[in-house]
Write an enzyme that holds these catalytic residues in place. Structure first.
Site, PDB file in Angstrom:
ATOM      1  N   LYS A 130       0.859  -1.192   0.000  1.00 35.16           N
ATOM      2  CA  LYS A 130       0.000   0.000   0.000  1.00 35.16           C
ATOM      3  C   LYS A 130       0.884   1.227   0.000  1.00 35.16           C
ATOM      4  CE  LYS A 130      -4.386   1.238   0.163  1.00 35.16           C
ATOM      5  NZ  LYS A 130      -5.601   0.589  -0.342  1.00 35.16           N
ATOM      6  N   ASP A 170      -7.005   4.696  -4.479  1.00 35.03           N
ATOM      7  CA  ASP A 170      -7.656   4.540  -3.163  1.00 35.03           C
ATOM      8  C   ASP A 170      -8.252   5.918  -2.877  1.00 35.03           C
ATOM      9  OD1 ASP A 170      -7.782   2.560  -0.698  1.00 35.03           O
ATOM     10  OD2 ASP A 170      -7.342   4.494   0.169  1.00 35.03           O
TER      11      ASP A 170
HETATM   12  P1  NAP Z   1     -12.887   8.141  -2.607  1.00 34.19           P
HETATM   13  O1  NAP Z   1     -13.404   7.971  -3.982  1.00 34.19           O
HETATM   14  O2  NAP Z   1     -11.838   9.169  -2.347  1.00 34.19           O
HETATM   15  O3  NAP Z   1     -14.148   8.382  -1.652  1.00 34.19           O
HETATM   16  C1  NAP Z   1     -14.009   8.427  -0.270  1.00 34.19           C
HETATM   17  C2  NAP Z   1     -15.356   8.851   0.300  1.00 34.19           C
HETATM   18  O4  NAP Z   1     -15.303   8.731   1.703  1.00 34.19           O
HETATM   19  C3  NAP Z   1     -15.675  10.300   0.002  1.00 34.19           C
HETATM   20  O5  NAP Z   1     -17.070  10.473  -0.078  1.00 34.19           O
HETATM   21  C4  NAP Z   1     -15.114  11.004   1.246  1.00 34.19           C
HETATM   22  O6  NAP Z   1     -15.711  12.248   1.531  1.00 34.19           O
HETATM   23  C5  NAP Z   1     -15.467  10.010   2.316  1.00 34.19           C
HETATM   24  N1  NAP Z   1     -14.546  10.149   3.432  1.00 34.19           N
HETATM   25  C6  NAP Z   1     -13.199  10.067   3.391  1.00 34.19           C
HETATM   26  N2  NAP Z   1     -12.680  10.292   4.602  1.00 34.19           N
HETATM   27  C7  NAP Z   1     -13.738  10.506   5.410  1.00 34.19           C
HETATM   28  C8  NAP Z   1     -13.867  10.801   6.787  1.00 34.19           C
HETATM   29  N3  NAP Z   1     -12.787  10.920   7.567  1.00 34.19           N
HETATM   30  N4  NAP Z   1     -15.119  10.932   7.282  1.00 34.19           N
HETATM   31  C9  NAP Z   1     -16.206  10.799   6.492  1.00 34.19           C
HETATM   32  N5  NAP Z   1     -16.140  10.556   5.175  1.00 34.19           N
HETATM   33  C10 NAP Z   1     -14.935  10.405   4.651  1.00 34.19           C
HETATM   34  O7  NAP Z   1     -12.269   6.763  -2.037  1.00 34.19           O
HETATM   35  P2  NAP Z   1     -12.741   5.275  -2.357  1.00 34.19           P
HETATM   36  O8  NAP Z   1     -11.824   4.721  -3.380  1.00 34.19           O
HETATM   37  O9  NAP Z   1     -14.202   5.248  -2.577  1.00 34.19           O
HETATM   38  O10 NAP Z   1     -12.366   4.550  -0.989  1.00 34.19           O
HETATM   39  C11 NAP Z   1     -13.290   4.444   0.104  1.00 34.19           C
HETATM   40  C12 NAP Z   1     -12.867   3.327   1.023  1.00 34.19           C
HETATM   41  O11 NAP Z   1     -12.847   2.087   0.303  1.00 34.19           O
HETATM   42  C13 NAP Z   1     -11.478   3.440   1.646  1.00 34.19           C
HETATM   43  O12 NAP Z   1     -11.477   2.840   2.929  1.00 34.19           O
HETATM   44  C14 NAP Z   1     -10.614   2.598   0.720  1.00 34.19           C
HETATM   45  O13 NAP Z   1      -9.422   2.151   1.332  1.00 34.19           O
HETATM   46  C15 NAP Z   1     -11.576   1.452   0.436  1.00 34.19           C
HETATM   47  N6  NAP Z   1     -11.305   0.663  -0.764  1.00 34.19           N
HETATM   48  C16 NAP Z   1     -11.234   1.251  -1.982  1.00 34.19           C
HETATM   49  C17 NAP Z   1     -11.004   0.465  -3.113  1.00 34.19           C
HETATM   50  C18 NAP Z   1     -11.005   1.044  -4.494  1.00 34.19           C
HETATM   51  O14 NAP Z   1     -10.957   0.266  -5.450  1.00 34.19           O
HETATM   52  N7  NAP Z   1     -11.090   2.351  -4.670  1.00 34.19           N
HETATM   53  C19 NAP Z   1     -10.823  -0.917  -2.969  1.00 34.19           C
HETATM   54  C20 NAP Z   1     -10.921  -1.502  -1.704  1.00 34.19           C
HETATM   55  C21 NAP Z   1     -11.173  -0.691  -0.619  1.00 34.19           C
HETATM   56  P3  NAP Z   1     -14.889  13.611   1.229  1.00 34.19           P
HETATM   57  O15 NAP Z   1     -14.947  13.769  -0.254  1.00 34.19           O
HETATM   58  O16 NAP Z   1     -15.626  14.632   1.983  1.00 34.19           O
HETATM   59  O17 NAP Z   1     -13.498  13.385   1.737  1.00 34.19           O
END
Ligand code: NAP
Length: 449
Positions: A130, A170
């Site tokens: 990561k 991510d």
């Molecule tokens: P993303 O597109 O950047 O979206 C993150 C979302 O979560 C946004 O709506 C953000 O709001 C919100 N958020 C972030 N930090 C926050 C906080 N402290 N409190 C409340 N809301 C918060 O990211 P993503 O790729 O969807 O990832 C979301 C989660 O899934 C993470 O835990 C990541 O590690 C996991 N994940 C992602 C993938 C992937 O393929 N992308 C795969 C496996 C797991 P704001 O815009 O206001 O920050």
């Protein structure tokens, strides 16, 4: 209160605490896995003899470097970036890159550690890693994002390679950022090495259904948990935290399987739309205009916006935490249970605190932990690598079907393993043990390295 550890595992955990001071999220992730492993050491004593657990808790390599760049005003900015190459027993290190101001070594290590077991569960040949930076992309121009990505890659490129380490996106890193990172890698190395990055755009080596994969996969896993209880997602009321990549496509698949999604959020607040979330509007606000989720309530009169609201107070039968770590605590779990939740599946990584998981488990809620439920993203990244290696490009339908099969397999594996180790239906135990045993077996086979 936390569960006790097996007497062989307690000293290992104490050593992890001593060697990694202050890295609370990493401690939490390690403890959660170790709590499942007691019965494994009984069945496989060679893992203890060979100190496989101690080895797996120590990253193979950790890279920390500075990222200097100039903002639009010509002012020098300095960020810190990380790549933790945790375990390569099953394949090249594989795991996303996160841009968020909260990023420090402890967050990247927790994510890298979870990634080892998640990647093993997919059945694909990928190790765990990561990366990320404390860079905050919010409010930054396109030019600033590009200059930051280029500066980061100017150091990172020497540690990557399609047989070495293959990053993806991510939080804060989507296709735009991957484009800038991959572009700089290509320029420095003079190699069009598609397989060095996943989550690429379709016209430059990306896979169909990769963008959708994590959210879709989480919902496929949820559907399997329902099937195991002779029930279905169809007709259920659903709440999804976040409104980023994972949340949007979890909502899309849940809706297409007949669920009614009534709330989502961002870090500023929550929207509740009793008529059901208008997903096209969310996509327009978040993917195109990059605005706050509050804009939804300005456009849609049926919706309420709760500034600083807690999404877990919205009554629902299915809860999908898809935002970030530790966003759902013990109090939230109790509220959800009181309001009639039946199933919880983690689209995000470690969104539920240990106390919340304990409450769900004790209440008999179907609980899908992130390392199983959100593995569809990295699994489809491995499918992207397959397509790159064979210079091929699959249809959306074919890729989605492969993803669905993988999620069904992961569910079956976790379920069977939970039964085999005396905790039927406990997917936390099933996922931790099934993932661990696969990696540990490969580590034993490869000797002391
Ligand atoms: P993303 O597109 O950047 O979206 C993150 C979302 O979560 C946004 O709506 C953000 O709001 C919100 N958020 C972030 N930090 C926050 C906080 N402290 N409190 C409340 N809301 C918060 O990211 P993503 O790729 O969807 O990832 C979301 C989660 O899934 C993470 O835990 C990541 O590690 C996991 N994940 C992602 C993938 C992937 O393929 N992308 C795969 C496996 C797991 P704001 O815009 O206001 O920050």
């Amino acid at each position: 209160m936390v569960a006790g550890l097996d007497e062989k595992l307690e000293p290992i955990y104490q050593e992890v605490l001593r060697r990694n001071p202050g890295e609370t999220e990493f401690h939490q992730a390690v403890r959660e896995v170790l709590e499942s492993l007691g019965p494994v050491l009984v069945k496989y004593p060679e893992f203890a003899d060979r100190k496989i657990i101690q080895l797996i808790c120590e990253p193979e390599r950790q890279i920390i470097f500075r990222v200097p760049w100039q903002d639009d005003k010509g002012v020098t900015q300095i960020n810190r970036a990380f790549r933790v190459q945790f375990n390569s027993a099953l394949g090249p290190y594989k795991g996303g890159i996160r841009f968020h101001p909260s990023v420090y070594l402890g967050i990247i290590k927790f994510l890298g550690f979870e990634q080892i077991f998640k990647n093993a569960l997919t059945g694909m040949p990928i190790g765990g890693g990561k990366g990320g930076s404390d860079f905050d992309p919010k409010g930054r121009s396109d030019g600033e994002i590009m200059r930051f990505c280029q500066s980061m890659m100017t150091e990172l490129y020497r540690h990557l390679g399609e047989y070495t380490d293959v990053p993806a996106g991510d939080i804060g890193v989507g296709q735009r950022e991957i484009g800038y990172l991959f572009g700089q890698y290509k320029r420095i190395t003079n190699r069009y090495e598609s397989g060095v990055f996943t989550g690429k755009g379709l016209s430059w080596g990306g896979s169909r259904a990769r963008k959708e994969a994590t959210g879709y996969g989480t919902v496929f896993f949820t559907e399997e948990m329902f099937k195991a209880r002779a029930d279905a997602l169809d007709g259920k009321t659903c709440v999804v935290s976040g409104s980023g990549n994972v949340a949007i496509y979890a909502m899309e698949k849940a809706m297409s399987l007949g669920a009614k999604v009534i709330a989502c959020s961002d870090s500023n607040g929550v929207i509740v739309d009793k008529d059901g979330i208008d997903l096209e509007l969310v996509k327009q606000i978040k993917e195109v205009e990059r605005r706050r989720i509050s804009a939804y309530a300005e456009e849609k009169k049926t919706a309420r916006y709760l500034e600083d609201g807690n999404i877990w107070t919205v009554p629902c039968q299915v809860a999908l935490p898809c935002a970030t770590q530790n966003e759902l605590n013990g109090t939230d779990a109790k509220t959800l249970i009181k309001n009639g939740v039946i199933a919880v599946a983690e689209g995000a990584n470690m969104p539920s605190t240990p106390e919340a998981i304990r409450f769900f488990t004790e209440a008999g809620i179907a609980f899908g932990p992130g390392k199983a439920a959100n593995a569809g993203g990295v699994a489809t990244s491995a499918l992207e690598m397959q397509q790159n290696a064979s210079r091929d490009s699959w249809t959306f339908e074919h890729t989605e079907e492969r993803l669905r099969e993988i999620m069904v397999d992961i569910h079956r594996n976790c379920h069977q393993t939970s039964e085999e180790f005396g905790a039927p239906g406990n997917y936390v135990v099933g996922a931790n043990i099934a993932g661990f045993v696969k990696v540990a077996g490969a580590m034993v086979a490869m000797g002391v390295i």
